[in-house]
Design a protein around this motif. Structure first.
Motif, PDB file in Angstrom:
ATOM      1  N   PRO A 210       6.162  44.253  25.252  1.00 36.52           N
ATOM      2  CA  PRO A 210       6.095  42.813  25.005  1.00 36.52           C
ATOM      3  C   PRO A 210       7.491  42.213  24.966  1.00 36.52           C
ATOM      4  CG  PRO A 210       4.731  44.045  23.451  1.00 36.52           C
ATOM      5  CD  PRO A 210       5.571  45.039  24.174  1.00 36.52           C
ATOM      6  N   TRP A 211       7.554  40.907  25.153  1.00 35.80           N
ATOM      7  CA  TRP A 211       8.852  40.237  25.244  1.00 35.80           C
ATOM      8  C   TRP A 211       9.672  40.429  23.972  1.00 35.80           C
ATOM      9  CZ3 TRP A 211      10.498  36.316  21.994  1.00 35.80           C
ATOM     10  CH2 TRP A 211       9.544  35.828  21.103  1.00 35.80           C
ATOM     11  N   TYR A 212       8.995  40.432  22.783  1.00 36.90           N
ATOM     12  CA  TYR A 212       9.745  40.509  21.539  1.00 36.90           C
ATOM     13  C   TYR A 212      10.229  41.933  21.244  1.00 36.90           C
ATOM     14  CZ  TYR A 212       4.999  41.737  20.075  1.00 36.90           C
ATOM     15  OH  TYR A 212       3.753  42.293  19.984  1.00 36.90           O
ATOM     16  N   LYS A 213       9.840  42.922  22.075  1.00 32.48           N
ATOM     17  CA  LYS A 213      10.353  44.277  21.923  1.00 32.48           C
ATOM     18  C   LYS A 213      11.285  44.653  23.070  1.00 32.48           C
ATOM     19  CE  LYS A 213       6.357  46.049  19.340  1.00 32.48           C
ATOM     20  NZ  LYS A 213       5.278  47.060  19.316  1.00 32.48           N
ATOM     21  N   ASP A 214      11.634  43.679  23.878  1.00 33.05           N
ATOM     22  CA  ASP A 214      12.526  43.933  25.001  1.00 33.05           C
ATOM     23  C   ASP A 214      13.901  44.326  24.485  1.00 33.05           C
ATOM     24  OD1 ASP A 214      14.417  43.506  27.160  1.00 33.05           O
ATOM     25  OD2 ASP A 214      12.745  42.569  28.221  1.00 33.05           O
ATOM     26  N   PRO A 215      14.487  45.461  24.938  1.00 29.37           N
ATOM     27  CA  PRO A 215      15.803  45.883  24.461  1.00 29.37           C
ATOM     28  C   PRO A 215      16.894  44.852  24.734  1.00 29.37           C
ATOM     29  CG  PRO A 215      14.703  47.668  25.622  1.00 29.37           C
ATOM     30  CD  PRO A 215      13.877  46.441  25.845  1.00 29.37           C
ATOM     31  N   PHE A 216      16.807  44.172  25.864  1.00 28.92           N
ATOM     32  CA  PHE A 216      17.818  43.164  26.179  1.00 28.92           C
ATOM     33  C   PHE A 216      17.806  42.040  25.160  1.00 28.92           C
ATOM     34  CE2 PHE A 216      18.727  39.034  28.128  1.00 28.92           C
ATOM     35  CZ  PHE A 216      20.054  39.212  28.486  1.00 28.92           C
ATOM     36  N   LEU A 217      16.597  41.546  24.829  1.00 30.52           N
ATOM     37  CA  LEU A 217      16.503  40.461  23.855  1.00 30.52           C
ATOM     38  C   LEU A 217      16.959  40.921  22.474  1.00 30.52           C
ATOM     39  CD1 LEU A 217      13.150  38.720  24.838  1.00 30.52           C
ATOM     40  CD2 LEU A 217      15.470  37.954  25.296  1.00 30.52           C
ATOM     41  N   SER A 218      16.636  42.159  22.114  1.00 29.35           N
ATOM     42  CA  SER A 218      17.088  42.682  20.827  1.00 29.35           C
ATOM     43  C   SER A 218      18.611  42.717  20.759  1.00 29.35           C
ATOM     44  CB  SER A 218      16.524  44.091  20.606  1.00 29.35           C
ATOM     45  OG  SER A 218      15.113  44.068  20.603  1.00 29.35           O
ATOM     46  N   CYS A 219      19.244  43.171  21.850  1.00 29.28           N
ATOM     47  CA  CYS A 219      20.705  43.211  21.907  1.00 29.28           C
ATOM     48  C   CYS A 219      21.284  41.801  21.879  1.00 29.28           C
ATOM     49  CB  CYS A 219      21.144  43.959  23.164  1.00 29.28           C
ATOM     50  SG  CYS A 219      22.929  44.098  23.364  1.00 29.28           S
ATOM     51  N   PHE A 220      20.626  40.887  22.611  1.00 32.76           N
ATOM     52  CA  PHE A 220      21.121  39.509  22.690  1.00 32.76           C
ATOM     53  C   PHE A 220      21.117  38.852  21.316  1.00 32.76           C
ATOM     54  CE2 PHE A 220      20.042  34.987  23.001  1.00 32.76           C
ATOM     55  CZ  PHE A 220      21.142  34.525  23.705  1.00 32.76           C
ATOM     56  N   TYR A 221      19.992  38.952  20.604  1.00 32.24           N
ATOM     57  CA  TYR A 221      19.900  38.308  19.300  1.00 32.24           C
ATOM     58  C   TYR A 221      20.801  38.988  18.270  1.00 32.24           C
ATOM     59  CZ  TYR A 221      15.970  35.538  20.979  1.00 32.24           C
ATOM     60  OH  TYR A 221      15.183  34.656  21.674  1.00 32.24           O
ATOM     61  N   SER A 222      20.989  40.299  18.383  1.00 34.50           N
ATOM     62  CA  SER A 222      21.902  41.000  17.475  1.00 34.50           C
ATOM     63  C   SER A 222      23.334  40.514  17.668  1.00 34.50           C
ATOM     64  CB  SER A 222      21.812  42.512  17.712  1.00 34.50           C
ATOM     65  OG  SER A 222      20.513  42.993  17.458  1.00 34.50           O
ATOM     66  N   CYS A 223      23.750  40.405  18.936  1.00 30.47           N
ATOM     67  CA  CYS A 223      25.101  39.899  19.227  1.00 30.47           C
ATOM     68  C   CYS A 223      25.260  38.460  18.759  1.00 30.47           C
ATOM     69  CB  CYS A 223      25.387  40.019  20.725  1.00 30.47           C
ATOM     70  SG  CYS A 223      25.509  41.721  21.318  1.00 30.47           S
ATOM     71  N   PHE A 224      24.223  37.667  18.932  1.00 29.68           N
ATOM     72  CA  PHE A 224      24.288  36.277  18.498  1.00 29.68           C
ATOM     73  C   PHE A 224      24.467  36.191  16.989  1.00 29.68           C
ATOM     74  CE2 PHE A 224      22.153  32.482  16.863  1.00 29.68           C
ATOM     75  CZ  PHE A 224      22.838  31.483  17.553  1.00 29.68           C
ATOM     76  N   CYS A 225      23.736  37.025  16.251  1.00 34.34           N
ATOM     77  CA  CYS A 225      23.864  37.014  14.785  1.00 34.34           C
ATOM     78  C   CYS A 225      25.263  37.435  14.348  1.00 34.34           C
ATOM     79  CB  CYS A 225      22.815  37.939  14.174  1.00 34.34           C
ATOM     80  SG  CYS A 225      21.108  37.353  14.342  1.00 34.34           S
ATOM     81  N   ILE A 226      25.824  38.450  15.023  1.00 30.75           N
ATOM     82  CA  ILE A 226      27.173  38.905  14.682  1.00 30.75           C
ATOM     83  C   ILE A 226      28.200  37.810  14.935  1.00 30.75           C
ATOM     84  CG2 ILE A 226      28.992  40.549  15.315  1.00 30.75           C
ATOM     85  CD1 ILE A 226      26.772  42.600  15.859  1.00 30.75           C
ATOM     86  N   ILE A 227      28.081  37.158  16.090  1.00 30.60           N
ATOM     87  CA  ILE A 227      29.004  36.073  16.422  1.00 30.60           C
ATOM     88  C   ILE A 227      28.881  34.935  15.410  1.00 30.60           C
ATOM     89  CG2 ILE A 227      29.534  34.306  18.145  1.00 30.60           C
ATOM     90  CD1 ILE A 227      28.721  36.327  20.292  1.00 30.60           C
ATOM     91  N   ALA A 228      27.647  34.621  15.006  1.00 28.40           N
ATOM     92  CA  ALA A 228      27.441  33.549  14.030  1.00 28.40           C
ATOM     93  C   ALA A 228      28.081  33.896  12.697  1.00 28.40           C
ATOM     94  CB  ALA A 228      25.946  33.283  13.861  1.00 28.40           C
ATOM     95  N   VAL A 229      27.944  35.155  12.261  1.00 35.31           N
ATOM     96  CA  VAL A 229      28.545  35.580  10.991  1.00 35.31           C
ATOM     97  C   VAL A 229      30.064  35.513  11.069  1.00 35.31           C
ATOM     98  CG1 VAL A 229      28.873  37.537   9.437  1.00 35.31           C
ATOM     99  CG2 VAL A 229      26.584  37.005  10.311  1.00 35.31           C
ATOM    100  N   VAL A 230      30.631  35.993  12.187  1.00 33.80           N
ATOM    101  CA  VAL A 230      32.089  35.941  12.355  1.00 33.80           C
ATOM    102  C   VAL A 230      32.585  34.500  12.353  1.00 33.80           C
ATOM    103  CG1 VAL A 230      33.979  36.437  13.963  1.00 33.80           C
ATOM    104  CG2 VAL A 230      32.206  38.153  13.554  1.00 33.80           C
ATOM    105  N   PHE A 231      31.839  33.632  13.004  1.00 34.51           N
ATOM    106  CA  PHE A 231      32.233  32.219  13.045  1.00 34.51           C
ATOM    107  C   PHE A 231      32.208  31.610  11.648  1.00 34.51           C
ATOM    108  CE2 PHE A 231      30.977  27.729  13.346  1.00 34.51           C
ATOM    109  CZ  PHE A 231      32.064  27.232  14.057  1.00 34.51           C
ATOM    110  N   LEU A 232      31.176  31.899  10.876  1.00 37.66           N
ATOM    111  CA  LEU A 232      31.094  31.365   9.509  1.00 37.66           C
ATOM    112  C   LEU A 232      32.232  31.899   8.642  1.00 37.66           C
ATOM    113  CD1 LEU A 232      27.228  31.529   8.869  1.00 37.66           C
ATOM    114  CD2 LEU A 232      28.616  29.488   9.256  1.00 37.66           C
ATOM    115  N   MET A 233      32.573  33.190   8.802  1.00 36.54           N
ATOM    116  CA  MET A 233      33.687  33.750   8.046  1.00 36.54           C
ATOM    117  C   MET A 233      34.998  33.072   8.421  1.00 36.54           C
ATOM    118  SD  MET A 233      32.685  37.813   8.110  1.00 36.54           S
ATOM    119  CE  MET A 233      34.206  38.250   7.272  1.00 36.54           C
TER     120      MET A 233
END
Length: 246
Positions: A210-233
């Motif tokens: 399913p789309w929500y278990k796609d490895p690419f999307l998992s990697c994409f959202y993980s990277c997005f969260c990391i970037i967001a945390v770094v930006f907030l810091m």
């Protein structure tokens, strides 16, 4: 007389059971359509459900379930499509027949696509069974059984029916709504087209992801969260540095 009574009772019982199963399937499909409320329909769905009248191409802006209150049979699913920016010179009653024709054409296209998909899976399983070990052969046998089950599956009438077409727009912009009903299988096909993330079933053999278990999307959202945390810091540290020099 007793034998005749038995012959009359058994077919009626089977028909009632089939009707109950169809009603349960329709109720399950309606629950998915209620879950899809508020979600934007896929862009591809707007194109594939578009209709052309008087050289004007009308793309649906939204499709959702409508509360029929007994106006639709229990084994059918009521859907409502909205078309925005309809020319004022267009007779609204023509929209219903054009939409009915377009949906029937789409369902025929979907049957052909489904046949090609199942045939491709069957051929792939046959090749794997020839080249692999007994475990793969068992998987191929399961695919073969699915293929045979698909071929034996009866083709059901989509039962597309137009109930009414109404104008819900303003003097500035004309918006036409078309309320239809159709079989549960046909409604599921349209649901897969419009809201795949809600209607897509998980494949039992695990090969379809399913789309929500796609490895690419998992990697994409993980990277997005990391970037967001770094930006907030960075914002916090920058604000602290500025405050120290004030």
């Amino acid at each position: 007389a007793t034998k005749l009574g038995l012959y009359l009772i058994f077919p009626c019982t089977g028909a009632m059971q089939g009707s109950d199963d169809d009603a349960a399937t329709a109720a399950s499909c309606q629950a998915l359509w209620r879950k899809a409320r508020g979600w934007p329909m896929a862009d591809d769905a707007r194109d594939r459900l578009a209709i052309t009248l008087d050289d004007a191409t009308l793309n649906p802006a939204d499709v959702s379930i409508w509360e029929c209150e007994g106006q639709v049979d229990a084994d059918n699913v009521p859907l409502e499509l909205l078309y925005v920016g309809v020319p004022k010179t267009l007779d609204e009653q023509r929209l219903g027949s054009a939409l009915k024709t377009r949906i029937e054409e789409f369902l025929q296209e979907r049957r052909r696509e489904e046949f090609r998909e199942n045939l491709s899976k069957k051929q792939d399983a046959t090749l794997r069974r020839r080249k692999s070990d007994s475990a793969a052969a068992e998987g191929g046998d399961a695919t073969e059984e699915k293929w045979r089950g698909y071929l034996r599956r009866p083709v059901k009438d989509p039962k597309v029916q137009v109930h009414n077409v109404y104008d819900t727009g303003t003097k500035v912009r004309r918006v036409l709504g078309c309320r239809i009903s159709l079989s549960a299988q046909a409604a599921e096909d349209i649901g897969l087209l419009c809201f795949r993330h809600i209607f897509e079933p998980e494949d039992a053999d695990g090969r379809s992801v399913p789309w929500y278990k796609d490895p690419f999307l998992s990697c994409f959202y993980s990277c997005f969260c990391i970037i967001a945390v770094v930006f907030l810091m960075w914002v916090v540290f920058l604000g602290s540095a500025i405050m120290k020099h004030v």
